[in-house]
Design an enzyme around this catalytic site. Structure first.
Site, PDB file in Angstrom:
ATOM      1  N   GLY A 123       0.673  -1.155  -0.115  1.00 52.06           N
ATOM      2  CA  GLY A 123       0.028  -0.002  -0.029  1.00 52.06           C
ATOM      3  C   GLY A 123       0.727   1.334   0.050  1.00 52.06           C
TER       4      GLY A 123
ATOM      5  N   HIS B 116       1.888   0.949 -13.028  1.00 53.73           N
ATOM      6  CA  HIS B 116       2.691  -0.193 -13.387  1.00 53.73           C
ATOM      7  C   HIS B 116       4.244  -0.034 -13.414  1.00 53.73           C
ATOM      8  CE1 HIS B 116       3.427  -4.160 -15.242  1.00 53.73           C
ATOM      9  NE2 HIS B 116       4.313  -3.365 -15.923  1.00 53.73           N
TER      10      HIS B 116
ATOM     11  N   ASP C   1      -2.234  -4.263 -18.636  1.00 55.80           N
ATOM     12  CA  ASP C   1      -0.916  -3.436 -18.647  1.00 55.80           C
ATOM     13  C   ASP C   1      -0.846  -2.677 -19.978  1.00 55.80           C
ATOM     14  OD1 ASP C   1      -0.436  -4.106 -16.123  1.00 55.80           O
ATOM     15  OD2 ASP C   1       0.867  -5.548 -16.630  1.00 55.80           O
TER      16      ASP C   1
ATOM     17  N   GLN D 107       9.704   7.201  -7.772  1.00 55.20           N
ATOM     18  CA  GLN D 107       8.922   7.817  -8.934  1.00 55.20           C
ATOM     19  C   GLN D 107       7.510   7.375  -8.774  1.00 55.20           C
ATOM     20  OE1 GLN D 107      10.520  10.303 -10.103  1.00 55.20           O
ATOM     21  NE2 GLN D 107      12.094   9.842  -8.748  1.00 55.20           N
ATOM     22  N   GLU D 108       7.368   6.292  -8.617  1.00 48.34           N
ATOM     23  CA  GLU D 108       5.717   5.932  -8.537  1.00 48.34           C
ATOM     24  C   GLU D 108       5.048   6.920  -7.725  1.00 48.34           C
ATOM     25  OE1 GLU D 108       4.561   1.761  -8.284  1.00 48.34           O
ATOM     26  OE2 GLU D 108       6.766   1.074  -8.807  1.00 48.34           O
TER      27      GLU D 108
END
Ligand code: GRF
Length: 207
Positions: free
Chosen positions: A10, A101, A137, A165-166
């Site tokens: 999470g 992703h 995806d 970076q996500e």
């Protein structure tokens, strides 16, 4: 406003919360997902729809949709949600279902993206936020972030660099969505009102 679907840790869900985005609920298909505790500790309602209790994907997806719809969200954000969704589910949330992703799609869809990038000798790797379509995806890309692959990287060090970076690009993409800035045109996403235009949709990170 947003329902977030998780299966595990999470950290992306937390990034959305920490960015101050209006998360109405967090739903997990895994009863003991760590992210559920994290969400609850932030005062966000949580629900579990355990896929193991349903005989078919269709039955699971119907139960999941019922839980989601009870919150009447504008956006459903997949954040480490590890179930393949049926075409019927994807169609129900057409244009308002997003995923993050850990690769530079269309490269490396599916699992084990960091190992695969290293094995392929990639010089760059990264992550992608995209709208979900029936094909796994794939779907219109909202924003990507690129990171370098460094000598001596392991799947873990590379995954950590990508994950940082996500946590930058997912809140940005969700905020654009909520501000009605995203337009899907012929399978591509345009961000309305962004000064930098296309540049805003690619973050290049040194680390
Ligand atoms: C992230 O790498 C995400 O891109 C992928 O699964 C991982 C989930 O991590 N889909 P977390 O649960 O958000 O920490």
């Amino acid at each position: 406003m947003i329902v977030v679907l998780i299966s595990g840790r999470g950290s992306n869900m937390l990034a959305l919360l920490d960015a101050g985005l209006p998360v109405s609920a967090v739903i997990s298909n895994v009863p003991d997902a760590k992210g559920l505790d994290l969400a609850a500790s932030k005062g966000v309602p949580t629900r579990v729809v355990d896929h193991k209790r349903f005989p078919t994907r269709e039955a699971f997806d119907a139960a999941l949709a019922a839980e989601i719809d009870a919150f009447r969200p504008r956006l459903v954000a997949l954040a480490g949600f590890m179930r393949v969704l049926t075409p019927g589910f994807v169609a129900r949330y057409d244009g308002r279902l997003m995923n993050i992703h850990p690769s530079l799609l269309p490269q490396f869809p599916g699992l084990h993206t960091h190992e695969r990038a290293l094995r392929a000798g990639a010089k760059e790797h990264g992550c992608t936020v995209h709208f979900v379509t029936a094909e796994l995806d794939h779907g219109p890309i909202v924003i990507q972030a690129r990171v370098p692959v460094r000598a001596g990287d392991t799947a873990e060090t590379l995954a950590a660099r990508v994950l940082r970076q996500e946590h930058v690009i997912y809140p940005r993409a969700v905020r654009w969505f909520l501000q009605d800035q995203l337009v899907i045109e012929r399978g591509a996403v345009r961000v309305k009102g962004e000064e930098a235009g296309k540049d805003a949709q690619m973050v290049v990170a040194a680390d």
